[in-house]
Design a protein around this motif. Structure first.
Motif, PDB file in Angstrom:
ATOM      1  N   LEU A  71       0.896  -1.154  -0.046  1.00  0.00           N
ATOM      2  CA  LEU A  71      -0.005  -0.087  -0.105  1.00  0.00           C
ATOM      3  C   LEU A  71       0.760   1.258   0.181  1.00  0.00           C
ATOM      4  O   LEU A  71       0.451   2.164  -0.319  1.00  0.00           O
ATOM      5  CB  LEU A  71      -1.015   0.214   1.026  1.00  0.00           C
ATOM      6  N   ASP A  91       0.533   0.263 -10.735  1.00  0.00           N
ATOM      7  CA  ASP A  91      -0.799   0.233  -9.863  1.00  0.00           C
ATOM      8  C   ASP A  91      -1.523  -1.014 -10.433  1.00  0.00           C
ATOM      9  O   ASP A  91      -2.123  -1.981  -9.672  1.00  0.00           O
ATOM     10  CB  ASP A  91      -1.536   1.387 -10.063  1.00  0.00           C
ATOM     11  N   THR A  95      -2.789  -4.098  -8.008  1.00  0.00           N
ATOM     12  CA  THR A  95      -4.069  -4.308  -7.908  1.00  0.00           C
ATOM     13  C   THR A  95      -4.292  -5.672  -7.953  1.00  0.00           C
ATOM     14  O   THR A  95      -5.224  -6.646  -7.116  1.00  0.00           O
ATOM     15  CB  THR A  95      -4.902  -3.729  -8.902  1.00  0.00           C
ATOM     16  N   ARG A  98      -3.297  -7.777  -5.064  1.00  0.00           N
ATOM     17  CA  ARG A  98      -4.111  -7.614  -4.088  1.00  0.00           C
ATOM     18  C   ARG A  98      -5.319  -8.333  -4.200  1.00  0.00           C
ATOM     19  O   ARG A  98      -5.633  -9.037  -3.211  1.00  0.00           O
ATOM     20  CB  ARG A  98      -4.724  -5.756  -3.932  1.00  0.00           C
ATOM     21  N   ARG A  99      -5.774  -8.628  -5.426  1.00  0.00           N
ATOM     22  CA  ARG A  99      -7.000  -9.332  -5.659  1.00  0.00           C
ATOM     23  C   ARG A  99      -6.620 -10.814  -5.185  1.00  0.00           C
ATOM     24  O   ARG A  99      -7.388 -11.418  -4.712  1.00  0.00           O
ATOM     25  CB  ARG A  99      -7.093  -9.181  -7.210  1.00  0.00           C
ATOM     26  N   PHE A 104      -6.895  -7.917   3.383  1.00  0.00           N
ATOM     27  CA  PHE A 104      -6.864  -6.892   4.614  1.00  0.00           C
ATOM     28  C   PHE A 104      -7.896  -7.023   5.400  1.00  0.00           C
ATOM     29  O   PHE A 104      -9.009  -7.269   5.239  1.00  0.00           O
ATOM     30  CB  PHE A 104      -6.807  -5.784   3.665  1.00  0.00           C
ATOM     31  N   LEU A 123     -17.296  -9.886  -2.133  1.00  0.00           N
ATOM     32  CA  LEU A 123     -17.046  -8.672  -2.881  1.00  0.00           C
ATOM     33  C   LEU A 123     -15.503  -8.694  -3.658  1.00  0.00           C
ATOM     34  O   LEU A 123     -15.542  -8.591  -4.774  1.00  0.00           O
ATOM     35  CB  LEU A 123     -17.084  -7.349  -2.066  1.00  0.00           C
ATOM     36  N   PRO A 124     -14.630  -9.158  -2.971  1.00  0.00           N
ATOM     37  CA  PRO A 124     -13.386  -9.312  -3.882  1.00  0.00           C
ATOM     38  C   PRO A 124     -13.357 -10.135  -5.038  1.00  0.00           C
ATOM     39  O   PRO A 124     -12.894 -10.142  -5.896  1.00  0.00           O
ATOM     40  CB  PRO A 124     -12.375  -9.842  -2.937  1.00  0.00           C
ATOM     41  N   SER A 126     -16.270 -10.888  -6.789  1.00  0.00           N
ATOM     42  CA  SER A 126     -17.297 -10.153  -7.741  1.00  0.00           C
ATOM     43  C   SER A 126     -16.196  -9.179  -8.280  1.00  0.00           C
ATOM     44  O   SER A 126     -16.479  -9.035  -9.792  1.00  0.00           O
ATOM     45  CB  SER A 126     -18.208  -9.372  -7.121  1.00  0.00           C
ATOM     46  N   ILE A 127     -15.439  -8.541  -7.689  1.00  0.00           N
ATOM     47  CA  ILE A 127     -14.471  -7.277  -8.430  1.00  0.00           C
ATOM     48  C   ILE A 127     -13.609  -8.262  -9.277  1.00  0.00           C
ATOM     49  O   ILE A 127     -13.526  -7.606 -10.320  1.00  0.00           O
ATOM     50  CB  ILE A 127     -13.895  -6.456  -7.508  1.00  0.00           C
ATOM     51  N   SER A 128     -13.072  -9.282  -9.208  1.00  0.00           N
ATOM     52  CA  SER A 128     -12.209 -10.010 -10.026  1.00  0.00           C
ATOM     53  C   SER A 128     -13.024 -11.008 -10.939  1.00  0.00           C
ATOM     54  O   SER A 128     -12.131 -11.489 -11.587  1.00  0.00           O
ATOM     55  CB  SER A 128     -11.172 -10.388  -9.345  1.00  0.00           C
ATOM     56  N   ARG A 169     -14.464 -11.619   4.565  1.00  0.00           N
ATOM     57  CA  ARG A 169     -14.033 -11.002   3.234  1.00  0.00           C
ATOM     58  C   ARG A 169     -12.485 -11.023   2.726  1.00  0.00           C
ATOM     59  O   ARG A 169     -12.016 -11.445   1.726  1.00  0.00           O
ATOM     60  CB  ARG A 169     -14.401  -9.622   3.235  1.00  0.00           C
TER      61      ARG A 169
ATOM     62  N   VAL B 476     -20.428  -6.174 -10.785  1.00  0.00           N
ATOM     63  CA  VAL B 476     -20.573  -5.538  -9.369  1.00  0.00           C
ATOM     64  C   VAL B 476     -20.197  -4.030  -9.649  1.00  0.00           C
ATOM     65  O   VAL B 476     -20.752  -3.232  -8.495  1.00  0.00           O
ATOM     66  CB  VAL B 476     -19.564  -6.223  -8.479  1.00  0.00           C
ATOM     67  N   ALA B 764      -8.304  -1.632  -1.906  1.00  0.00           N
ATOM     68  CA  ALA B 764      -7.335  -2.409  -1.318  1.00  0.00           C
ATOM     69  C   ALA B 764      -7.614  -4.139  -1.522  1.00  0.00           C
ATOM     70  O   ALA B 764      -6.884  -4.801  -1.589  1.00  0.00           O
ATOM     71  CB  ALA B 764      -7.381  -2.235   0.053  1.00  0.00           C
ATOM     72  N   ILE B 765      -9.091  -4.178  -1.828  1.00  0.00           N
ATOM     73  CA  ILE B 765      -9.366  -5.587  -1.860  1.00  0.00           C
ATOM     74  C   ILE B 765      -9.500  -6.167  -3.453  1.00  0.00           C
ATOM     75  O   ILE B 765      -9.826  -7.134  -3.867  1.00  0.00           O
ATOM     76  CB  ILE B 765     -10.509  -5.882  -1.361  1.00  0.00           C
ATOM     77  N   GLY B 766      -8.889  -4.928  -4.275  1.00  0.00           N
ATOM     78  CA  GLY B 766      -8.559  -5.809  -5.757  1.00  0.00           C
ATOM     79  C   GLY B 766      -9.375  -4.663  -6.765  1.00  0.00           C
ATOM     80  O   GLY B 766      -9.280  -5.176  -7.800  1.00  0.00           O
ATOM     81  N   GLN B 771     -11.883  -0.225 -12.922  1.00  0.00           N
ATOM     82  CA  GLN B 771     -13.312  -0.486 -12.448  1.00  0.00           C
ATOM     83  C   GLN B 771     -13.664   0.599 -11.649  1.00  0.00           C
ATOM     84  O   GLN B 771     -15.117   0.861 -11.424  1.00  0.00           O
ATOM     85  CB  GLN B 771     -12.896  -1.596 -11.629  1.00  0.00           C
ATOM     86  N   LEU B 849      -3.655   4.019   0.372  1.00  0.00           N
ATOM     87  CA  LEU B 849      -3.343   4.019   1.874  1.00  0.00           C
ATOM     88  C   LEU B 849      -4.064   5.396   2.357  1.00  0.00           C
ATOM     89  O   LEU B 849      -4.729   5.220   3.389  1.00  0.00           O
ATOM     90  CB  LEU B 849      -1.827   4.020   1.926  1.00  0.00           C
TER      91      LEU B 849
END
Lengths: 255, 855
Positions: A71, A91, A95, A98-99, A104, A123-124, A126-128, A169, B476, B764-766, B771, B849
């Motif tokens: 981060l 970035d 990202t 992190r996915r 976290f 959610l994580p 769904s996002i990916s 999560r 989403v 942070a969670i991706g 998006q 952050l």
């Protein structure tokens, strides 16, 4: 497109390194206002190990967590998750990392208020754009004791329940490592203990690497290993900690 | 409190800028309007004063306050009478009339624009508004010489020595250009094309014979214009009057200001719409500001600030912002009016140069509008701020956005408002009130406010429906966007409501336009059976002060075999009084052919009796409104011949340009100007319309200003006119839409700053940057679509209400172009994407952050 998350890893892969920081330095400001938040820290976080980072305010413990998690960036030195060097990554790559590899948990739960508990947990994925492993999901919610709260929105949950949703999560995508920043800081002691023992279990049972920053000796006592930071340096390590031993050590470091 | 408010404004510059921007735009529209019309007015004031400065007195036909000038001319002998008056130094006669130049391609100069005026050349410089500068030639002396204005000469590249063709109310004549003149110091008179001829030639050209239209006089030293006015007035024959130069200047200015006043009102109406839209955005901003600072405000309350003080804090903040924004708005208004003037000059209106006139009134009105509207819009949020309880300072969670219950209460109020508004609107359109416009305007505004009140509740189900396709296809990110839009229904609703206003007006106009176009086809088919019509193309089929079709053109068609039933329609504009009303158009028609070219549903024998008995035929609606019946005798007052008794000899049903018809004979006996508005005719037996058209065109070869149109051409012209009006409205309403788009941007900026931590967590969670951008963009699109939906619904209702009212005018049906509505939805999506551009970028660029640890 959607793909199933990888199969659960074997129970334990002790000593496999999930994340590491080598000779990490983090400097804020310049010249006279220079602050060395991290001053040559080297540390490895292993899978199946629950590590707590402690230290007085301003010791650099949060900075270490942020840099290890990607981060924040080190001023010099190297930070890796798996084989990936974080400092040189863009970035987009971070990202993706992190996915797939990082989870976290924050002090202030940070759930999306419009989504239900279940949706927040998923959610994580769904996002990916991944499908979730139903068994893994059921195991998690069972273990965290939030099975009957899944259709509730965060505002209908207690703080402890909210944080357990946040933990689920963090775990749902089976990350290599979980970073937790004062996860029990906003909870009463009973909820805090439930949460911490779950983190302990997750490390043991699923071989999960967990790194937690805390200033609470009781919380740190749940960890397998405690790192003590002072003035940006690791000044001590403790395995099999107890809260008494930790408090003792903290006194020695001198707040 | 004052200081605290000021600090807050400075601390949130960006937010204030965005709020301020909608105030700036609204105020600039108001001030720009005033500055523009004031500047024109004062420039012309100078110009006229300058032009008439040498003229002490003018003798001219007397003017009736209501009906205008009784006659165009008076006998030459008056000149002798005037010259004999003691104190008259110089007296110069003048004639004027219509004279339109043809450019080098043979096309009439000016097109559909400003008028073409012809004068006789006055030899006494003090009495001549035109001035030939050194090196620009000399005055006209012989029959075939002409002087034209500099602007026209420059534009069409005429220079001294050129041959110039000129149209009069008759065939074309050819002249040699001997001089180029300025009007006072201006190149032209507001874009009018001017030409001057030698006096006797001008009398002939303008059809004056041995008469003049005016005599301009200078007084000998020591005699004041007023004194001279008395002396001259005493000897003038009946029907003439003497006015001083000063009076003439102020008369001309009055006329100009009347015209400008109309423009002023129209522009201010649009400014009003823009400000109305802006007020939604201002309210929204302050609502968010209050919500974001609720903790801080609660703390103030906890340490002893009173409710009133907290309220004042918000109101002061609004005051500061509005003060600065209004001032900037006035500056922008100056730029806009300068820009508009430049634009008009580029379009050859050649407005005279002059400084921008910023009257104290402009500043006062603009500042008050900006400040009052802003404070008013901030009042509700301010009251809410004052209700924050001190305990909220201790709470962890941000103040919730208001309960569902209050949403219901709010919506009920909104429904009542909207219903009252709808009733006022329908009453205004259909009822017989003195000031229906106020009812309609008030009704529309109330409906907007009412719908804005209901919108938050509506937004919850409707945004779900609108977002559904996105959620299904985009997953989403769209889902989060939709939930965010629903999370703050009030905010979503007022951003959407701002957009609604512009969209509803645009929708109404396009439904009206589509319906009118459909109707024109039927009306032209049903009531205008004529195969061909002829009118002056520089003006279109009708309009006051037009050149029209010269009577000589009708004679030119006498021997054309291919056509028959040639019918002349003559229109007197606002110059005939029927009992105590002055209709905009009073028509004289050829009674014997009228029913072959026009189908008005007249009673049997109406036209024949009209011609035989000097009677009048009146539309049934006017008959009813005045309680007249056939055989009644009514008084019709003409400017030249005064009051006449006419018998009502028949009625007609269908809508027509005029509600009153007399025969051509009656008309010409009472109205001096014999110009024809439209000539209608049919193809003779055995000839096709095309053959008849080309024969007519050939016969009118000397009249390049006239165009011969068949029905297809007429439809086209009518549609073009509708489209032209529409595009003007669209340009002005575009302003309201721009402000609304800014409002969405503002809302999004505020909502991402409120959700900073959440966005940080998502990252942070991706969640990728792309998006994140998408999420914001979708939210924006959902808000915009909601606004478009509200607007289209409202616009459809407005159009329906108006069309109901117009049913009596022969406009029937309700034609919606779904393609057009579909385009509006697409445009809403585009607007949403544009509005989201900056906020989306900002959200995506957030440092993860910092965002997570954002307080």
């Amino acid at each position: 497109m959607a793909k199933t998350a990888t199969k659960p890893r074997a129970k334990k892969q002790t000593h496999a390194i999930a994340a590491s920081v080598q000779d990490g330095q983090k400097i804020y400001g310049k010249d006279t206002t220079e602050v060395r938040a991290l001053d040559g820290v080297s540390v490895e976080f292993q899978q199946g190990v629950f590590t707590a980072i402690m230290g007085p305010s301003g010791s650099g413990k949060s900075t270490l967590l942020h840099c290890a998690a990607g981060l924040d960036k080190l001023s010099s030195g190297s930070a890796k998750i798996g084989d990936m060097e974080l400092g040189r990554s863009k970035d987009k790559a971070l990202t993706k990392l992190r996915r797939e590899k990082v989870g976290f948990i924050f002090q202030s739960f940070n759930l999306v208020p419009t989504l239900t508990a279940k949706e927040n947990i998923l959610l994580p994925l769904s996002i990916s754009g991944k499908k979730h492993d139903k068994k893994w999901f059921n195991d998690l919610v069972e273990l965290l004791g939030i099975k009957d709260r899944l259709d509730h929105t965060p505002s209908e949950l207690s703080g402890g329940q909210q944080q357990r949703v946040a933990v689920a999560r963090a775990l749902i995508s089976r990350p290599e490592i979980i970073f937790a920043d004062e996860p029990s800081g906003n909870l009463d002691s009973k909820s805090g203990n439930t949460l911490l023992s779950f983190l302990q279990t997750a490390a043991k049972k699923y071989g999960q690497a967990i790194v937690m920053v805390t200033h609470d000796a009781n919380a740190a006592a749940y960890a397998d290993e405690v790192l003590f930071l002072q003035d940006g340096k690791i000044v001590d390590k403790m395995t099999k900690p107890t809260s008494a031993k930790i408090l003792d050590k903290l006194k020695k470091i001198g707040e | 409190m004052f200081k605290a408010a000021l600090k807050n404004v400075l601390a949130h510059k960006l937010r204030m800028f965005l709020t301020g921007f909608s105030i700036i735009l609204g105020v600039s529209f108001v001030s720009g309007t005033y500055i523009f019309t004031d500047s024109i007015s004062s420039t012309f004031d100078n110009l006229f004063s300058d032009v008439y400065s040498g003229t002490d007195l003018t003798v001219r036909p007397a003017r009736d306050d209501e009906l205008g000038q009784s006659t165009n001319s008076f006998d030459e002998s008056v000149l002798g009478v005037v010259e004999a008056v003691d104190g008259v130094d110089k007296a110069e006669p003048e004639v004027n009339g219509f004279a339109q130049l043809l450019d080098k391609e043979g096309e009439p100069v000016g097109g559909q624009g400003p008028p073409s005026l012809g004068f006789s050349w006055t030899n006494e410089p003090a009495l001549n508004p035109l001035k030939i500068n050194e090196g620009d030639g000399r005055p006209p002396v012989t029959d075939d010489e002409i002087v034209i204005d500099k602007a026209t000469a420059d534009l069409y590249e005429f220079s001294v020595g050129d041959t110039v063709k000129v149209l009069f109310n008759g065939p074309t004549e050819t002249f040699t250009l001997v001089g180029i003149a300025t009007f006072g110091d201006a190149d032209s008179l507001a874009g009018a094309s001017l030409s001057a001829f030698e006096l006797t030639r001008a009398q002939e050209l303008f059809g004056y014979g041995e008469s003049y239209s005016a005599i301009n006089i200078t007084a000998v030293d020591g005699v004041s214009p007023e004194e001279l006015q008395e002396r001259v007035g005493a000897v003038l024959p009946e029907g003439l009057e003497a006015v001083t130069g000063e009076q003439q200047t102020s008369e001309q200015l009055d006329e100009l200001n009347q015209g400008l006043g109309f423009i002023n009102t129209a522009l201010l109406a649009f400014a009003g719409i823009a400000i109305f839209v802006g007020s939604f955005i201002i309210q929204n901003t302050f609502r968010v500001i209050v919500a974001q600072r609720s903790k801080e405000l609660a703390l103030l309350r906890a340490i002893g600030a009173s409710k009133l003080q907290v309220m004042r804090l918000v109101v002061y903040e609004a005051f500061f912002v509005s003060l600065v924004a209004s001032a900037l708005g006035i500056l922008l208004g100056m730029l806009i009016s300068a820009g508009v003037r430049g634009l008009m000059n580029a379009l050859n209106f050649s407005l005279p140069d002059g400084p921008l006139t910023v009257e104290p009134r402009t500043i006062i009105v603009s500042m008050s509008v900006g400040v009052v509207v802003t404070i008013f819009a901030a009042l509700l949020p301010a009251i809410r701020a004052s209700r924050i309880s001190p305990i909220e300072a201790m709470r962890e969670n941000e103040a919730n956005a208001g309960s569902r219950k209050s949403l219901f209460i709010r919506s009920s109020i909104g429904v009542v408002y909207a219903a009252i508004g709808a009733i006022l609107l329908v009453l205004g359109f259909n009822g017989s009130f003195d000031q229906p416009l106020y009812l309609v305007g008030g009704g529309v505004a109330l409906m907007f406010i009412g719908v804005a009140f209901v919108a938050p509740l509506l937004s919850i189900p409707i945004t779900s429906i609108l977002a559904w396709p996105l959620v299904v296809t985009r997953g989403v990110t769209a889902r989060l966007a939709r939930d965010n839009a629903k999370r703050t229904p009030r905010r979503t609703a007022s951003s959407a409501a701002a957009l609604m206003i512009g969209v509803s007006l645009v929708t109404m106009l396009s439904i009206l336009a589509t319906t009118f176009k459909t109707n024109i086809t039927t009306i032209l088919d049903d009531s205008f059976p004529a195969d061909l019509s002829v009118f002056n193309e520089s003006i279109g089929p009708a309009g006051p002060g037009t050149a029209g079709v010269p009577t000589s053109a009708e004679s030119a068609l006498d021997n054309v075999d291919e056509i028959t039933d040639v019918t002349a329609f003559r229109y007197a504009y606002s110059s005939v009084k029927v009992e105590d009303q002055i209709p905009f158009i009073f028509a004289g028609v050829d009674a014997d052919t009228m029913d072959k070219t026009f189908e008005l549903g007249a009673t049997d024998g109406a036209y024949a009796r009209m011609q035989a008995e000097d009677g009048i035929v009146i539309r049934t609606t006017a008959m009813e409104a005045n309680g007249w019946s056939v055989e009644d005798v009514i008084t019709v007052t003409f400017a030249s011949t005064g009051a006449q008794e006419l018998t009502i000899v028949g009625t007609f049903e269908d809508p027509f340009d005029s509600d009153y018809l007399v025969s051509t004979e009656t008309y010409l006996a009472n109205v001096e100007d014999d110009t024809i508005a439209i000539l209608a005719m049919n193809a003779s037996e055995g000839y096709s319309t095309d053959e008849a058209k080309s024969a007519t065109e050939q016969a009118l070869g000397d009249y390049p200003q006239l165009s011969v149109q068949d029905k297809g051409d007429l439809f086209e012209v009518a549609e073009q006119q509708i489209d032209q009006i529409l595009s003007l409205f669209w340009a002005l309403l575009g302003f309201a839409v721009i402000i609304a788009v800014l409002g969405i941007t503002n809302t999004l900026m505020l909502s991402i700053s409120e959700r900073t931590r959440e966005i940080g967590m998502l990252r942070a969670i991706g969640m990728t940057r792309r998006q994140t951008r998408r999420m914001i963009r979708y939210e924006s699109i959902i808000i915009a679509l909601f606004g478009a939906l509200l607007g289209i619904t409202m616009g459809a209702f407005f159009a329906w209400a108006l069309l109901q009212a117009l049913e009596g005018e022969g406009i029937t049906g309700y034609n919606v172009s779904f393609v057009q509505l579909g385009i509006y939805f697409l445009l809403a999506i585009v607007a949403g994407i544009i509005a989201a551009a900056w906020p989306a970028r900002k959200a995506a660029r957030m440092d993860v952050l910092k965002a997570i640890y954002h307080e």
